[in-house]
Design an enzyme around this catalytic site. Structure first.
Site, PDB file in Angstrom:
ATOM      1  N   GLY A 142      -7.415  57.331  55.258  1.00  0.00           N
ATOM      2  CA  GLY A 142      -6.412  56.905  54.295  1.00  0.00           C
ATOM      3  C   GLY A 142      -5.182  57.765  54.118  1.00  0.00           C
ATOM      4  CD  GLU A 178     -14.988  56.192  58.226  1.00  0.00           C
ATOM      5  OE1 GLU A 178     -14.247  55.441  57.583  1.00  0.00           O
ATOM      6  OE2 GLU A 178     -16.140  55.883  58.552  1.00  0.00           O
ATOM      7  NE  ARG A 223       1.881  50.485  60.284  1.00  0.00           N
ATOM      8  CZ  ARG A 223       2.589  50.921  59.290  1.00  0.00           C
ATOM      9  NH1 ARG A 223       3.829  51.308  59.483  1.00  0.00           N
ATOM     10  NH2 ARG A 223       2.080  51.011  58.078  1.00  0.00           N
ATOM     11  CB  CYS A 227      12.079  33.452  69.979  1.00  0.00           C
ATOM     12  SG  CYS A 227      12.377  33.640  71.714  1.00  0.00           S
ATOM     13  CD  GLU A 228       8.674  34.983  64.760  1.00  0.00           C
ATOM     14  OE1 GLU A 228       8.736  35.243  63.540  1.00  0.00           O
ATOM     15  OE2 GLU A 228       7.626  34.682  65.348  1.00  0.00           O
TER      16      GLU A 228
HETATM   17  N1  LLP Z   1     -12.091  53.975  58.016  1.00  0.00           N
HETATM   18  C1  LLP Z   1     -12.116  52.646  57.810  1.00  0.00           C
HETATM   19  C2  LLP Z   1     -13.371  51.990  57.459  1.00  0.00           C
HETATM   20  C3  LLP Z   1     -10.934  51.893  57.962  1.00  0.00           C
HETATM   21  O1  LLP Z   1     -10.953  50.596  57.750  1.00  0.00           O
HETATM   22  C4  LLP Z   1      -9.736  52.555  58.316  1.00  0.00           C
HETATM   23  C5  LLP Z   1      -8.490  51.822  58.477  1.00  0.00           C
HETATM   24  C6  LLP Z   1      -9.768  53.952  58.526  1.00  0.00           C
HETATM   25  C7  LLP Z   1     -10.968  54.630  58.354  1.00  0.00           C
HETATM   26  C8  LLP Z   1      -8.566  54.740  58.926  1.00  0.00           C
HETATM   27  O2  LLP Z   1      -7.617  54.768  57.927  1.00  0.00           O
HETATM   28  P1  LLP Z   1      -6.289  55.663  58.116  1.00  0.00           P
HETATM   29  O3  LLP Z   1      -6.697  57.117  58.114  1.00  0.00           O
HETATM   30  O4  LLP Z   1      -5.650  55.264  59.389  1.00  0.00           O
HETATM   31  O5  LLP Z   1      -5.480  55.311  56.924  1.00  0.00           O
HETATM   32  N2  LLP Z   1      -2.794  48.218  60.516  1.00  0.00           N
HETATM   33  C9  LLP Z   1      -2.501  48.931  59.296  1.00  0.00           C
HETATM   34  C10 LLP Z   1      -3.587  49.902  58.920  1.00  0.00           C
HETATM   35  C11 LLP Z   1      -4.940  49.261  58.724  1.00  0.00           C
HETATM   36  C12 LLP Z   1      -6.012  50.269  58.403  1.00  0.00           C
HETATM   37  C13 LLP Z   1      -7.339  49.681  58.568  1.00  0.00           C
HETATM   38  N3  LLP Z   1      -8.418  50.574  58.304  1.00  0.00           N
HETATM   39  C14 LLP Z   1      -1.155  49.645  59.427  1.00  0.00           C
HETATM   40  O6  LLP Z   1      -0.543  49.576  60.481  1.00  0.00           O
HETATM   41  O7  LLP Z   1      -0.683  50.267  58.463  1.00  0.00           O
END
Ligand code: LLP
Length: 436
Positions: free
Chosen positions: A257, A295, A335, A366-367
């Site tokens: 996160g 994570e 994003r 094309c958007e």
């Molecule tokens: N653990 C779990 C269970 C998750 O679902 C995620 C991310 C993470 C860890 C890693 O989170 P991070 O450290 O990257 O914040 N596509 C979106 C982000 C989706 C995140 C999904 N889950 C974007 O481009 O901002």
């Protein structure tokens, strides 16, 4: 380098000290942007555009910052690379070398993690709708933990498994940090996991799994969302896990996160402060006897990568705006369109020139919504220039697609001026390769 990762120092030289660009980026003697010691203009002359370019040292430095933050505090635990952020085999290999574990969210990510040589015991599997095949694949590989997400999955896993498997229960702790709605996951109204405060949720799931002879419940998991700058919500989430825990709880996985700087205006907490908060929270609630997992995804890889494009057209609409079109867009970076995310942009050919022209950087799709950066200030952008968007190392390659028949860019790792292509560019033949 470590200093920059740890402290989030305030920039004085806009390129060398940038918190947005990969660590070690600089302007070279020719006035061009260098990433991982590679002159970006030269690099793309050889490899073409668009291209995802990563500074390998940056990826390693952030992995070490995470590990050191654990070691400094004497934590018994694992740092999991949340591989959805950058699912390239080379990234899995690099983080395995750096002593990280990995979180996979599908059979495909599990396949790559195994192919990259991760010790299966260090692979942990998520997913709110794992298939029979995925559960079996995980069991056969002998992964560390399956993170259970629903009552249906509990039934499914019990039916499928021959031997007991170590599991965690994913809890939605009822915490909603400030970030984009699409990437908050800790609130009760969520497709993920079991609600902490829901009488039909986590407590019942725990009871159910404790009674199982196939599922060995060893702990709890919570991930409250992504691109988060606040630290307090993590403490609240950990407290909510504490309410549910019993003697069986030997592992606490507190998710990822940590937000990153997409623009110079962003001031995320340092890796050390973020880890420190989570460690303190876990110790306060669970004492010293639990094994702690975290994570991180974005914060390991986002700022290590940039995307390099070639400018193809510059269209000025007097009194309205100037569009600078590049040879990529929503196919390599979804994003901005998905979350309205802000990015910076710079001209790699004149990286130290004073930016003086306000333009909108558009893609080639094309958007009309295919805009990468609205109101970017660039140094006299012209056709043929190489335009770079920093901080595209997370969820860029990961969410790339073939919209408009566009081939996905290569991934190039740079280190000490040497470049290696770790994922090649897609070809037109790749676009028809699955036709039957
Ligand atoms: N653990 C779990 C269970 C998750 O679902 C995620 C991310 C993470 C860890 C890693 O989170 P991070 O450290 O990257 O914040 N596509 C979106 C982000 C989706 C995140 C999904 N889950 C974007 O481009 O901002």
């Amino acid at each position: 380098m470590a200093e920059q990762v740890q402290s989030g120092a305030v920039a004085s030289d806009p390129i060398a000290d940038s918190l947005v660009l990969p660590i070690g980026s600089r302007v070279n003697e020719r006035g061009r942007l260098e990433v991982g010691g590679c002159d970006i203009v030269e690099l793309v002359e050889e490899h073409g555009t668009p291209a995802y370019v990563y500074a390998e040292d940056d990826l390693r430095a952030r992995a070490r910052a995470y590990r050191e933050a654990f070691e400094r505090r004497g934590v018994d635990g694992e740092v999991l690379f949340a591989s959805k952020a950058f699912p390239a085999t080379a990234a899995y290999k690099l983080f395995a070398e750096e002593g990280l574990s990995v979180d996979v969210a599908s059979g495909g990510e599990l396949h790559i993690a195994l192919a990259a040589g991760f010790d299966p015991a260090r692979i942990h599997m998520h997913g709110n709708n794992k298939s029979d095949a995925e559960i079996l694949m995980a069991a056969q590989a002998g992964i560390g933990h399956l993170i259970l997400d629903s009552f249906d999955e509990i039934e499914r896993a019990e039916r499928l498994l021959d031997a007991p498997m170590r599991v965690l229960i994913r809890v939605t702790p009822g915490v909603k940090p400030s970030t984009h709605d699409f990437i908050t996951t800790g609130q009760l109204d969520s497709k993920f996991g079991f609600g902490a405060g829901d009488p039909t949720g986590a407590a019942r799931a725990i009871e159910r799994v404790l009674a199982s002879d196939k599922l060995e419940l060893v702990g709890l998991h919570a991930h409250i969302g992504s691109q988060i700058f606040e630290l307090e919500p993590y403490r609240l989430a950990i407290a909510a896990l504490g309410e549910l825990a019993g003697d069986w709880c030997k592992v606490v996985d507190v998710g990822g996160g940590l937000g990153i700087a997409y623009t110079a205006a962003d001031r995320p907490p340092s890796i050390d402060d973020y880890v420190g908060t989570k460690v303190a929270g876990v110790r306060e609630v669970f004492g010293d006897d639990v094994r702690m997992l975290i994570e991180p995804g974005r914060s390991l890889v986002a700022n290590a990568g940039v995307t390099a494009y070639r400018i193809g057209t510059v269209k000025e609409i007097p009194g309205i705006r100037t569009y600078v079109a590049v040879d990529g867009g929503m196919s390599d970076n979804l994003r901005p369109m998905l979350y309205g995310s802000r990015y910076e942009a710079l001209i790699a050919d004149r990286a130290s020139a004073e930016p003086d022209t306000t333009v909108t950087v558009a893609g080639m799709h094309c958007e009309s919504g295919d805009v990468l950066v609205r109101d970017a200030v660039l140094a006299a952008p012209a056709v043929g220039d190489v335009l770079v968007t920093p901080a595209t190392g997370a969820y860029g390659h990961a969410m790339a697609n073939n919209y408009n028949g566009v081939t996905r860019p290569p991934v190039i790792f740079c280190r000490g001026g040497k470049a290696r292509v770790v994922v090649r560019r897609e070809t037109f033949d790749d676009l028809t390769a699955r036709d039957v």
